[in-house]
Design a protein around this motif. Structure first.
Motif, mmCIF file in Angstrom:
data_model
loop_
_atom_site.group_PDB
_atom_site.id
_atom_site.type_symbol
_atom_site.label_atom_id
_atom_site.label_comp_id
_atom_site.label_asym_id
_atom_site.label_seq_id
_atom_site.Cartn_x
_atom_site.Cartn_y
_atom_site.Cartn_z
ATOM 1 N N ALA A 184 7.615 1.332 -5.786
ATOM 2 C CA ALA A 184 7.883 2.747 -6.052
ATOM 3 C C ALA A 184 9.062 2.946 -7.004
ATOM 4 C CB ALA A 184 8.109 3.489 -4.735
ATOM 5 N N PRO A 185 10.245 2.359 -6.752
ATOM 6 C CA PRO A 185 11.333 2.537 -7.723
ATOM 7 C C PRO A 185 11.048 1.908 -9.075
ATOM 8 C CG PRO A 185 11.992 1.014 -5.977
ATOM 9 C CD PRO A 185 10.709 1.655 -5.546
ATOM 10 N N TRP A 188 16.041 6.062 -2.379
ATOM 11 C CA TRP A 188 15.241 6.804 -1.395
ATOM 12 C C TRP A 188 13.792 6.311 -1.394
ATOM 13 C CZ3 TRP A 188 10.950 10.012 -1.592
ATOM 14 C CH2 TRP A 188 10.677 10.738 -0.426
ATOM 15 N N LEU A 189 13.222 6.122 -2.581
ATOM 16 C CA LEU A 189 11.856 5.611 -2.676
ATOM 17 C C LEU A 189 11.742 4.218 -2.063
ATOM 18 C CD1 LEU A 189 10.845 6.750 -6.267
ATOM 19 C CD2 LEU A 189 9.811 7.521 -4.128
ATOM 20 N N ARG A 190 12.710 3.370 -2.357
ATOM 21 C CA ARG A 190 12.730 2.013 -1.791
ATOM 22 C C ARG A 190 12.852 2.067 -0.274
ATOM 23 N NH1 ARG A 190 13.364 -1.830 0.924
ATOM 24 N NH2 ARG A 190 14.555 -3.738 0.498
ATOM 25 N N HIS A 191 13.720 2.973 0.224
ATOM 26 C CA HIS A 191 13.949 3.096 1.654
ATOM 27 C C HIS A 191 12.717 3.643 2.370
ATOM 28 C CE1 HIS A 191 16.478 3.440 5.232
ATOM 29 N NE2 HIS A 191 16.033 4.675 5.397
ATOM 30 N N ARG A 192 12.082 4.648 1.779
ATOM 31 C CA ARG A 192 10.929 5.280 2.417
ATOM 32 C C ARG A 192 9.687 4.406 2.379
ATOM 33 N NH1 ARG A 192 10.640 9.416 5.801
ATOM 34 N NH2 ARG A 192 8.650 10.037 4.875
ATOM 35 N N SER A 193 9.468 3.754 1.248
ATOM 36 C CA SER A 193 8.237 2.970 1.094
ATOM 37 C C SER A 193 8.389 1.537 1.569
ATOM 38 C CB SER A 193 7.803 2.967 -0.375
ATOM 39 O OG SER A 193 8.721 2.239 -1.180
ATOM 40 N N ALA A 212 5.515 9.381 -7.732
ATOM 41 C CA ALA A 212 6.729 9.450 -8.543
ATOM 42 C C ALA A 212 6.396 9.511 -10.030
ATOM 43 C CB ALA A 212 7.613 8.244 -8.256
ATOM 44 N N VAL A 213 5.433 8.704 -10.466
ATOM 45 C CA VAL A 213 5.042 8.703 -11.880
ATOM 46 C C VAL A 213 4.449 10.052 -12.272
ATOM 47 C CG1 VAL A 213 3.440 7.712 -13.560
ATOM 48 C CG2 VAL A 213 4.714 6.215 -12.015
ATOM 49 N N GLY A 214 3.651 10.642 -11.393
ATOM 50 C CA GLY A 214 3.067 11.947 -11.675
ATOM 51 C C GLY A 214 4.122 13.023 -11.874
ATOM 52 N N VAL A 215 5.138 13.012 -11.024
ATOM 53 C CA VAL A 215 6.217 13.995 -11.136
ATOM 54 C C VAL A 215 6.974 13.818 -12.453
ATOM 55 C CG1 VAL A 215 8.435 14.718 -10.168
ATOM 56 C CG2 VAL A 215 6.485 14.306 -8.657
ATOM 57 N N VAL A 216 7.282 12.564 -12.808
ATOM 58 C CA VAL A 216 8.034 12.307 -14.042
ATOM 59 C C VAL A 216 7.227 12.709 -15.269
ATOM 60 C CG1 VAL A 216 9.000 10.501 -15.505
ATOM 61 C CG2 VAL A 216 9.462 10.498 -13.066
ATOM 62 N N LEU A 217 5.952 12.361 -15.299
ATOM 63 C CA LEU A 217 5.128 12.714 -16.457
ATOM 64 C C LEU A 217 5.039 14.221 -16.630
ATOM 65 C CD1 LEU A 217 2.211 10.113 -16.215
ATOM 66 C CD2 LEU A 217 4.218 10.078 -17.701
ATOM 67 N N ALA A 218 4.923 14.948 -15.527
ATOM 68 C CA ALA A 218 4.887 16.409 -15.618
ATOM 69 C C ALA A 218 6.208 16.946 -16.168
ATOM 70 C CB ALA A 218 4.598 17.006 -14.242
ATOM 71 N N ALA A 219 7.328 16.376 -15.679
ATOM 72 C CA ALA A 219 8.638 16.820 -16.159
ATOM 73 C C ALA A 219 8.827 16.500 -17.639
ATOM 74 C CB ALA A 219 9.736 16.159 -15.328
ATOM 75 N N VAL A 220 8.369 15.327 -18.075
ATOM 76 C CA VAL A 220 8.498 14.939 -19.479
ATOM 77 C C VAL A 220 7.682 15.861 -20.382
ATOM 78 C CG1 VAL A 220 7.892 13.140 -21.154
ATOM 79 C CG2 VAL A 220 9.080 12.533 -19.049
ATOM 80 N N ILE A 221 6.473 16.182 -19.969
ATOM 81 C CA ILE A 221 5.623 17.072 -20.766
ATOM 82 C C ILE A 221 6.273 18.447 -20.908
ATOM 83 C CG2 ILE A 221 3.424 18.306 -20.764
ATOM 84 C CD1 ILE A 221 2.190 15.801 -19.454
ATOM 85 N N ILE A 222 6.794 18.956 -19.802
ATOM 86 C CA ILE A 222 7.458 20.268 -19.847
ATOM 87 C C ILE A 222 8.716 20.210 -20.713
ATOM 88 C CG2 ILE A 222 8.674 21.996 -18.456
ATOM 89 C CD1 ILE A 222 6.749 21.257 -16.157
ATOM 90 N N ARG A 273 0.832 -1.205 0.000
ATOM 91 C CA ARG A 273 0.000 0.000 0.000
ATOM 92 C C ARG A 273 0.869 1.258 0.000
ATOM 93 N NH1 ARG A 273 -4.764 0.407 4.310
ATOM 94 N NH2 ARG A 273 -5.435 -1.339 2.998
ATOM 95 N N THR A 274 1.869 1.292 0.868
ATOM 96 C CA THR A 274 2.769 2.449 0.900
ATOM 97 C C THR A 274 3.537 2.569 -0.412
ATOM 98 O OG1 THR A 274 3.043 2.136 3.276
ATOM 99 C CG2 THR A 274 4.642 3.557 2.173
ATOM 100 N N GLY A 275 4.000 1.442 -0.925
ATOM 101 C CA GLY A 275 4.723 1.456 -2.189
ATOM 102 C C GLY A 275 3.887 1.997 -3.329
ATOM 103 N N THR A 276 2.603 1.660 -3.344
ATOM 104 C CA THR A 276 1.703 2.143 -4.395
ATOM 105 C C THR A 276 1.533 3.647 -4.322
ATOM 106 O OG1 THR A 276 0.514 0.025 -4.424
ATOM 107 C CG2 THR A 276 -0.614 1.946 -5.362
#
Length: 247
Positions: free
Chosen positions: A222-223, A212-217, A86-96, A77-80
């Motif tokens: 997540a990674p 970091w994502l692996r460690h936090r979640s 993370a996917v949202g941030v990357v997609l926004a960066a790719v679009i920009i 659940r946390t990983g999801t």
């Protein structure tokens, strides 16, 4: 003459085993990388997934728990949640990045010049041949063994550096197939070396974020999601730009 086992030597044994596990994982990954990039096309396809599964089975037999490998269901659940963010941030960066004239050429990779090729790559090849096996090997098995040997600092430092070095062979032709990079650093041997150094530095930096994502979640979800978003979204964006942009 047999020496008695003291508390100190007993305490040292797990550390020695942890160091041995790290050495085994690194040697297997090194051999796999060489086989994948310097032997046959079929080896390039199957060697990394096979090595990841072999390492997973081997380290499970060595005593690593599912939670140490990032595969425990209690962290799904946390990983999801972290994966979606993370996917949202990357997609926004790719679009920009794709919209800005300054950064748009960096998406124009020759191998993704067709829509069909980009779809196959992003939905099949990248997840099964690259993302899942690499995350299982690095943020799963290597992460678990490094954590036992040196703790979180060792995971971030050694794990990120090794992930950067893992990409040396795959980046040897990087500038030749990317218009933005070739225009930025040029061609020839100097450009080739610069491309490798850039690839190692950027993938090592990316590994810090993956770790970091692996460690936090506590989960590989997540990674894996972030890794796929970077590679898969990049492939699809490249194909769209080749067909919609005059370059």
């Amino acid at each position: 003459m047999l020496h008695p086992v003291t508390e100190e030597t007993a305490a040292q044994r797990p550390k020695v085993h942890a160091y041995a596990d790290v050495a085994v994982v690194v040697m297997v990954l090194t051999g796999t990388n060489l086989i994948a990039h310097f032997t046959t096309a079929w080896a390039n396809i199957v060697s990394v997934p096979i090595a990841a599964l072999v390492l997973l089975g081997l380290m499970r037999r060595r005593g690593l728990h599912w939670s140490e490998l990032g595969l425990s269901p209690r962290h799904w659940r946390t990983g999801t949640r972290y994966a979606l963010g993370a996917v949202g941030v990357v997609l926004a960066a790719v679009i920009i990045g794709a919209a800005l004239p300054l950064t748009r050429p960096f998406f124009l990779a020759d191998r993704y010049a067709t829509i069909s090729g980009a779809l196959i790559a992003s939905m099949i090849v990248i997840p099964l041949q690259t993302v899942i096996p690499e995350e299982l090997a690095f943020r799963g098995v290597l992460h678990g063994t490094l954590d036992r040997a040196w703790g979180a600092r060792g995971v971030f430092a050694a794990g990120s550096l090794l992930f950067g070095l893992w990409h040396i062979a795959s980046s040897l032709g990087l500038t030749a197939g990317n218009r933005g990079l070739s225009e930025l650093i040029g061609g020839g041997p100097a450009g080739r070396i610069a491309g490798v150094l850039i690839a190692v530095a950027t993938t090592a930096a990316a590994a810090v974020v993956f770790t970091w994502l692996r460690h936090r979640s506590g989960s590989l979800l997540a990674p894996i999601a972030l890794h796929w978003a970077v590679n898969g979204a990049g492939a699809l964006t490249a194909a769209l730009l080749w067909h919609t942009t005059l370059v």
